[in-house]
Each structure stands twice: as structure tokens, then as C-alpha cells.
Design a protein around this motif. Sequence first.
Motif, mmCIF file in Angstrom:
data_model
loop_
_atom_site.group_PDB
_atom_site.id
_atom_site.type_symbol
_atom_site.label_atom_id
_atom_site.label_comp_id
_atom_site.label_asym_id
_atom_site.label_seq_id
_atom_site.Cartn_x
_atom_site.Cartn_y
_atom_site.Cartn_z
ATOM 1 N N UNK A 114 21.368 29.385 42.902
ATOM 2 C CA UNK A 114 21.407 28.872 44.269
ATOM 3 C C UNK A 114 19.991 28.664 44.790
ATOM 4 N N UNK A 115 19.829 27.666 45.651
ATOM 5 C CA UNK A 115 18.542 27.402 46.290
ATOM 6 C C UNK A 115 18.503 28.103 47.642
ATOM 7 N N UNK A 311 13.182 19.291 48.023
ATOM 8 C CA UNK A 311 13.389 18.710 46.690
ATOM 9 C C UNK A 311 12.829 19.622 45.607
ATOM 10 N N UNK A 312 11.678 20.208 45.887
ATOM 11 C CA UNK A 312 11.053 21.119 44.934
ATOM 12 C C UNK A 312 11.921 22.352 44.723
ATOM 13 N N UNK A 313 12.452 22.883 45.813
ATOM 14 C CA UNK A 313 13.329 24.047 45.730
ATOM 15 C C UNK A 313 14.600 23.706 44.963
ATOM 16 N N UNK A 314 15.169 22.566 45.269
ATOM 17 C CA UNK A 314 16.421 22.161 44.622
ATOM 18 C C UNK A 314 16.245 21.927 43.124
ATOM 19 N N UNK A 315 15.097 21.396 42.748
ATOM 20 C CA UNK A 315 14.869 21.077 41.337
ATOM 21 C C UNK A 315 14.270 22.243 40.564
ATOM 22 N N UNK A 316 13.951 23.335 41.281
ATOM 23 C CA UNK A 316 13.367 24.515 40.652
ATOM 24 C C UNK A 316 12.083 24.173 39.894
ATOM 25 N N UNK A 317 11.233 23.355 40.517
ATOM 26 C CA UNK A 317 9.950 23.018 39.905
ATOM 27 C C UNK A 317 9.049 24.232 39.851
ATOM 28 N N UNK A 318 7.947 24.111 39.180
ATOM 29 C CA UNK A 318 6.970 25.183 39.040
ATOM 30 C C UNK A 318 6.489 25.630 40.406
#
Length: 333
Positions: A114-115, A311-318
Motif C-alpha cells: 500500500x502507498x 507518482x513517486x510514492x505510487x511507483x515505489x521509486x528509489x
Amino acid sequence: MKYTDNAINIITAKTYKGIGRAWINKMLKGNESVETVVSLLNSNSKQEELITIGDFDFDKKQIINQIEKLQENCDGLVAIGDKDFPKYRGNVKESERPIFLFYKGDISLLDIEHSCITVIGLLNPDEKIKIREQKIVAEIIKKDVIIVSGLAFGCDSIAHKQALIGGKTIAVLPSPLNNIMPAKNKILAFEIVEEGGLLITEYYDEHKSAMDLSSRYKDRDRLQALFCDAIILAASYAQDTAERWKIFGQKLDSGARLAMGFAKDYNIPRAVMYDQKLDVDNPMFDLNRQLVTEQKDITILTQKSLDKLISKVKSKNDNNEKNAFQPGLFDYD
């Protein structure tokens, strides 16, 4: 109330002298036998006498009797080694990693899949801050991101209430679930659970002193940081605000400052609500202003930078990737 024998073993182990989160995270993986736990305690604890299996079993029964008193207010207890025990985010040292949690509501909301975004701030925001924060939270829940906060008055309550309008929210408490703090937010806590949200705490007993309670608030601030993929500061006084602005006879909270500090330590992306033109002379934005000035990896929220953060949180980026530094903030009516 759901709990495993493993969870009771973890809590019982922590009651012994010299045993804290760091020791348990280092020595136990969860689901060890009582014999193994007792052996490890005897080789590592600061007890004056050896602990017997009988001693440990007696202490386990005492713990069970205590937590069973939470029955009507608590859905369950999870600990390291349990299938449902949530994973923390970021880089967290052993002494700050949670080892057990009491919960009311949907514990699966803390799953790493989950985000989650934590939204925090001061206790007494003005109306303009409230409106701006509501707009930010509304944008976040549109993208099915869960809002985390601390159930305190002011910015925390605003975040929870806005999240309840079509979204989910998690409240992190500094108190046991049978004694919601602050008491005036009990109704909000119940509503969070009724709407499919979650209450969590590391505590099953009452605080012993003012110092103990202060420590529990600090631990609450730490959990807000380690169970989120990003953290947003709506507004907050800084440590020196009272002196700088000659504000006397008023409590200027520091919880938001601590949570932002934990997030930095854990490499959790951090963002602030700040507009240089609007907020430069407002002491309620002292911490925001200080963070922007001293730490260049802080994101200043605009519509564009908020979209990017979500978007960063949703995509689980670095998490170590830096957000663009963008001045300005949402306009408000």
C-alpha cells in the motif's frame, strides 16, 4: 482479540531488565521456542538472577491478563515473526524498528504494497492553513494513497477528517487503545475505524510519568515516519519560535519537528507546504521555512511537485532520488 504465542513471547522478553527494541531486533526473528528465548535472555540480559522457563511462563500469564483488558478496544496484536506484522519503510536502526503493535481496524493498510503518505503539523493552524492542507490531502486520496497522521488536534485532525471523505487513514497513538489520546478525539478515532481505517500503538499500559509520556509521543512521531512512503509538513513552529517572535504562555509543539527529523534519518521523502510570499512573516511556518533553507532535498509543494511526489510514492521509486525544488504553493480561495 487476535494474537499469537510468538507476540506474547516478544512482549514478555521486552519486560526484562536491559532488553529493548535493539536487543530483540538483533537477537530474535520471531517464533523462537520459550526455551530459546529464555536461553538468549540469560546470556544477554542484565538480570541479577537467571530466568527460568517457569519464570518466563509466569510473566507471560501476567502480560496476557493485562492485554486481555483491552479486549473491547483492540482487535489484535502483531509482532515480529507474525505473518501480519507490517514492514517499515526506509533505513531504520535496530533501536527504532518496531517489535510489536496493537491495532484496531484494518491492519493490512500497513502492508508495504500500500502507498502511504504522512501529513502532520501544528496544533492550532489558522483557517488559511486548514484550507490549503485540505486541498493537499484531497489530491492525495484521489490517487488511492492512504493518509497517516497522529490523531492530535489541528493539522493531524484535518488530515484524518479530509481523508475520510472518500479515502482511508491510519492514526498512530501514543497511548493504549482503551485510553485514546487526546480524549476529545475519541469520536474521530472511532470514525476512522468505522470507515475502514486503522488505529495503531506500541502501548498496552498507561504511562508512568510525564517523562514516560513524552517518550511515547516521540515514539509516535517515529512510527509516523517509518510507516510512510513520504511525509508532508503542513505547518509548524520551529524550536526557537517562542524566543524569536516573543510568544509567551502558549504551547508550541515539537512533534512535527521530530517526525520530520526521523523521516530524514530514514531517507523518507519529505515535503512542506510553503509559499515565500504568503508565509514569510507567519511564525506558524517557521519549521517549514527552516527546512527549506537548510535542507535542499525538501520538496516545496505545488500542484506539479505534489503530483510528482504522489507518482513517486505510487511507483515505489528509489527514495533517495531527489525531488525538484519548486517554489510556490497552492492558491486558495
